[in-house]
Design a protein around this motif. Structure first.
Motif, PDB file in Angstrom:
ATOM      1  N   ALA A   1       0.789  -1.226   0.000  1.00  0.00           N
ATOM      2  CA  ALA A   1       0.000   0.000   0.000  1.00  0.00           C
ATOM      3  C   ALA A   1       0.825   1.283   0.000  1.00  0.00           C
ATOM      4  CB  ALA A   1      -0.932   0.004   1.220  1.00  0.00           C
ATOM      5  N   TYR A   2       2.119   1.205   0.292  1.00  0.00           N
ATOM      6  CA  TYR A   2       2.915   2.415   0.512  1.00  0.00           C
ATOM      7  C   TYR A   2       3.973   2.615  -0.564  1.00  0.00           C
ATOM      8  CZ  TYR A   2       0.746   1.857   5.037  1.00  0.00           C
ATOM      9  OH  TYR A   2      -0.176   1.694   6.040  1.00  0.00           O
ATOM     10  N   THR A   3       4.043   3.829  -1.077  1.00  0.00           N
ATOM     11  CA  THR A   3       5.099   4.191  -2.018  1.00  0.00           C
ATOM     12  C   THR A   3       6.418   4.302  -1.251  1.00  0.00           C
ATOM     13  OG1 THR A   3       4.809   6.554  -1.636  1.00  0.00           O
ATOM     14  CG2 THR A   3       3.494   5.553  -3.416  1.00  0.00           C
ATOM     15  N   MET A   4       7.499   4.349  -1.981  1.00  0.00           N
ATOM     16  CA  MET A   4       8.802   4.483  -1.330  1.00  0.00           C
ATOM     17  C   MET A   4       8.879   5.777  -0.528  1.00  0.00           C
ATOM     18  SD  MET A   4      12.653   4.598  -2.857  1.00  0.00           S
ATOM     19  CE  MET A   4      13.078   2.886  -2.709  1.00  0.00           C
ATOM     20  N   GLY A   5       8.389   6.854  -1.091  1.00  0.00           N
ATOM     21  CA  GLY A   5       8.423   8.131  -0.379  1.00  0.00           C
ATOM     22  C   GLY A   5       7.631   8.092   0.908  1.00  0.00           C
ATOM     23  N   ARG A   6       6.436   7.518   0.845  1.00  0.00           N
ATOM     24  CA  ARG A   6       5.594   7.418   2.041  1.00  0.00           C
ATOM     25  C   ARG A   6       6.211   6.468   3.057  1.00  0.00           C
ATOM     26  NH1 ARG A   6       3.202   9.331   5.972  1.00  0.00           N
ATOM     27  NH2 ARG A   6       1.275   8.360   6.649  1.00  0.00           N
ATOM     28  N   ALA A   7       6.777   5.357   2.593  1.00  0.00           N
ATOM     29  CA  ALA A   7       7.429   4.402   3.491  1.00  0.00           C
ATOM     30  C   ALA A   7       8.595   5.070   4.211  1.00  0.00           C
ATOM     31  CB  ALA A   7       7.904   3.172   2.720  1.00  0.00           C
ATOM     32  N   ALA A   8       9.414   5.817   3.487  1.00  0.00           N
ATOM     33  CA  ALA A   8      10.546   6.517   4.097  1.00  0.00           C
ATOM     34  C   ALA A   8      10.047   7.531   5.116  1.00  0.00           C
ATOM     35  CB  ALA A   8      11.388   7.196   3.024  1.00  0.00           C
ATOM     36  N   GLU A   9       8.976   8.214   4.799  1.00  0.00           N
ATOM     37  CA  GLU A   9       8.397   9.200   5.715  1.00  0.00           C
ATOM     38  C   GLU A   9       7.888   8.522   6.994  1.00  0.00           C
ATOM     39  OE1 GLU A   9       4.325  11.713   5.598  1.00  0.00           O
ATOM     40  OE2 GLU A   9       5.646  12.024   3.877  1.00  0.00           O
ATOM     41  N   ILE A  10       7.170   7.432   6.846  1.00  0.00           N
ATOM     42  CA  ILE A  10       6.638   6.696   7.998  1.00  0.00           C
ATOM     43  C   ILE A  10       7.775   6.221   8.907  1.00  0.00           C
ATOM     44  CG2 ILE A  10       5.505   4.532   8.686  1.00  0.00           C
ATOM     45  CD1 ILE A  10       3.689   4.917   6.180  1.00  0.00           C
ATOM     46  N   LEU A  11       8.850   5.735   8.291  1.00  0.00           N
ATOM     47  CA  LEU A  11       9.989   5.197   9.044  1.00  0.00           C
ATOM     48  C   LEU A  11      10.964   6.277   9.493  1.00  0.00           C
ATOM     49  CD1 LEU A  11      10.705   2.091   6.818  1.00  0.00           C
ATOM     50  CD2 LEU A  11       9.592   2.112   9.065  1.00  0.00           C
ATOM     51  N   ASP A  12      10.739   7.509   9.056  1.00  0.00           N
ATOM     52  CA  ASP A  12      11.644   8.618   9.346  1.00  0.00           C
ATOM     53  C   ASP A  12      13.068   8.268   8.921  1.00  0.00           C
ATOM     54  OD1 ASP A  12      12.320  11.171  10.213  1.00  0.00           O
ATOM     55  OD2 ASP A  12      12.733  10.499  12.272  1.00  0.00           O
ATOM     56  N   THR A  13      13.172   7.835   7.673  1.00  0.00           N
ATOM     57  CA  THR A  13      14.455   7.458   7.110  1.00  0.00           C
ATOM     58  C   THR A  13      14.534   7.973   5.678  1.00  0.00           C
ATOM     59  OG1 THR A  13      16.014   5.634   6.874  1.00  0.00           O
ATOM     60  CG2 THR A  13      13.745   5.164   6.242  1.00  0.00           C
ATOM     61  N   THR A  14      15.548   7.575   4.966  1.00  0.00           N
ATOM     62  CA  THR A  14      15.718   8.016   3.585  1.00  0.00           C
ATOM     63  C   THR A  14      15.304   6.917   2.608  1.00  0.00           C
ATOM     64  OG1 THR A  14      17.979   7.181   3.421  1.00  0.00           O
ATOM     65  CG2 THR A  14      17.695   9.435   4.275  1.00  0.00           C
ATOM     66  N   GLN A  15      15.028   7.330   1.396  1.00  0.00           N
ATOM     67  CA  GLN A  15      14.749   6.349   0.358  1.00  0.00           C
ATOM     68  C   GLN A  15      15.993   5.500   0.077  1.00  0.00           C
ATOM     69  OE1 GLN A  15      12.824   8.137  -3.038  1.00  0.00           O
ATOM     70  NE2 GLN A  15      11.334   9.203  -1.748  1.00  0.00           N
ATOM     71  N   GLY A  16      17.154   6.096   0.264  1.00  0.00           N
ATOM     72  CA  GLY A  16      18.413   5.364   0.094  1.00  0.00           C
ATOM     73  C   GLY A  16      18.523   4.198   1.066  1.00  0.00           C
ATOM     74  N   PHE A  17      18.059   4.405   2.298  1.00  0.00           N
ATOM     75  CA  PHE A  17      18.067   3.315   3.271  1.00  0.00           C
ATOM     76  C   PHE A  17      17.169   2.174   2.793  1.00  0.00           C
ATOM     77  CE2 PHE A  17      16.151   1.133   6.914  1.00  0.00           C
ATOM     78  CZ  PHE A  17      17.284   0.642   7.539  1.00  0.00           C
ATOM     79  N   LEU A  18      15.996   2.513   2.276  1.00  0.00           N
ATOM     80  CA  LEU A  18      15.087   1.479   1.767  1.00  0.00           C
ATOM     81  C   LEU A  18      15.707   0.743   0.585  1.00  0.00           C
ATOM     82  CD1 LEU A  18      11.679   3.345   2.052  1.00  0.00           C
ATOM     83  CD2 LEU A  18      12.498   1.438   3.462  1.00  0.00           C
ATOM     84  N   ARG A  19      16.392   1.478  -0.277  1.00  0.00           N
ATOM     85  CA  ARG A  19      17.084   0.819  -1.398  1.00  0.00           C
ATOM     86  C   ARG A  19      18.169  -0.113  -0.880  1.00  0.00           C
ATOM     87  NH1 ARG A  19      17.434   5.949  -3.188  1.00  0.00           N
ATOM     88  NH2 ARG A  19      15.689   6.577  -4.481  1.00  0.00           N
ATOM     89  N   ALA A  20      18.916   0.340   0.128  1.00  0.00           N
ATOM     90  CA  ALA A  20      20.025  -0.455   0.669  1.00  0.00           C
ATOM     91  C   ALA A  20      19.528  -1.758   1.291  1.00  0.00           C
ATOM     92  CB  ALA A  20      20.805   0.359   1.702  1.00  0.00           C
ATOM     93  N   ILE A  21      18.431  -1.709   2.041  1.00  0.00           N
ATOM     94  CA  ILE A  21      17.948  -2.965   2.635  1.00  0.00           C
ATOM     95  C   ILE A  21      17.294  -3.850   1.569  1.00  0.00           C
ATOM     96  CG2 ILE A  21      17.784  -2.070   4.984  1.00  0.00           C
ATOM     97  CD1 ILE A  21      14.767  -1.864   4.632  1.00  0.00           C
ATOM     98  N   GLY A  22      16.853  -3.242   0.493  1.00  0.00           N
ATOM     99  CA  GLY A  22      16.384  -4.029  -0.649  1.00  0.00           C
ATOM    100  C   GLY A  22      17.549  -4.731  -1.330  1.00  0.00           C
ATOM    101  N   GLU A  23      18.655  -4.018  -1.502  1.00  0.00           N
ATOM    102  CA  GLU A  23      19.853  -4.612  -2.103  1.00  0.00           C
ATOM    103  C   GLU A  23      20.426  -5.715  -1.222  1.00  0.00           C
ATOM    104  OE1 GLU A  23      22.496  -1.355  -2.931  1.00  0.00           O
ATOM    105  OE2 GLU A  23      21.082  -0.462  -4.346  1.00  0.00           O
ATOM    106  N   ALA A  24      20.275  -5.568   0.094  1.00  0.00           N
ATOM    107  CA  ALA A  24      20.731  -6.597   1.041  1.00  0.00           C
ATOM    108  C   ALA A  24      19.735  -7.752   1.121  1.00  0.00           C
ATOM    109  CB  ALA A  24      20.946  -5.985   2.417  1.00  0.00           C
TER     110      ALA A  24
END
Length: 108
Positions: free
Chosen positions: A17-40
């Motif tokens: 249900a959540y876009t990357m931008g919204r997910a980063a906002e909810i988690l109070d983190t960066t989109q780069g962090f979400l990309r990094a855990i995706g790469e991991a």
């Protein structure tokens, strides 16, 4: 799609249900962090028809735990491995509890 179908999906922990931008906002983190855990390979977001990453509530909980560990100084790769192992342990405990509920006389 009927309105009640979308409501049911929004109640589904696995519905993206959540876009990357919204997910980063909810988690109070960066989109780069979400990309990094995706790469991991901690989480694999689904892709919208337009190719944009979409996250579920379950994935956000996993990402939040990884962020907590990273914020405590754990390297991201190690944090991802820890979260994977914690998730596997939780699942094993759920399975064990189901088996024990089928055999209430089971003693350790």
């Amino acid at each position: 799609m009927a309105a009640d179908d979308s409501n049911g999906r929004l109640d589904d922990d696995d519905y993206p249900a959540y876009t990357m931008g919204r997910a980063a906002e909810i988690l109070d983190t960066t989109q780069g962090f979400l990309r990094a855990i995706g790469e991991a390979r901690l989480i694999t977001p689904l892709r919208s028809a337009g190719g944009h990453r979409r996250y579920s509530r379950y994935q956000l909980r996993i990402a939040a735990r990884a962020r907590e560990l990273v914020d405590q100084g754990t390297p991201i790769e190690a944090a991802c491995r820890i979260v994977i192992l914690e998730d596997q342990l939780d699942e094993a405990r759920r399975i064990n509890a189901r088996y024990e509920s089928l055999d209430p006389d089971h003693s350790r």
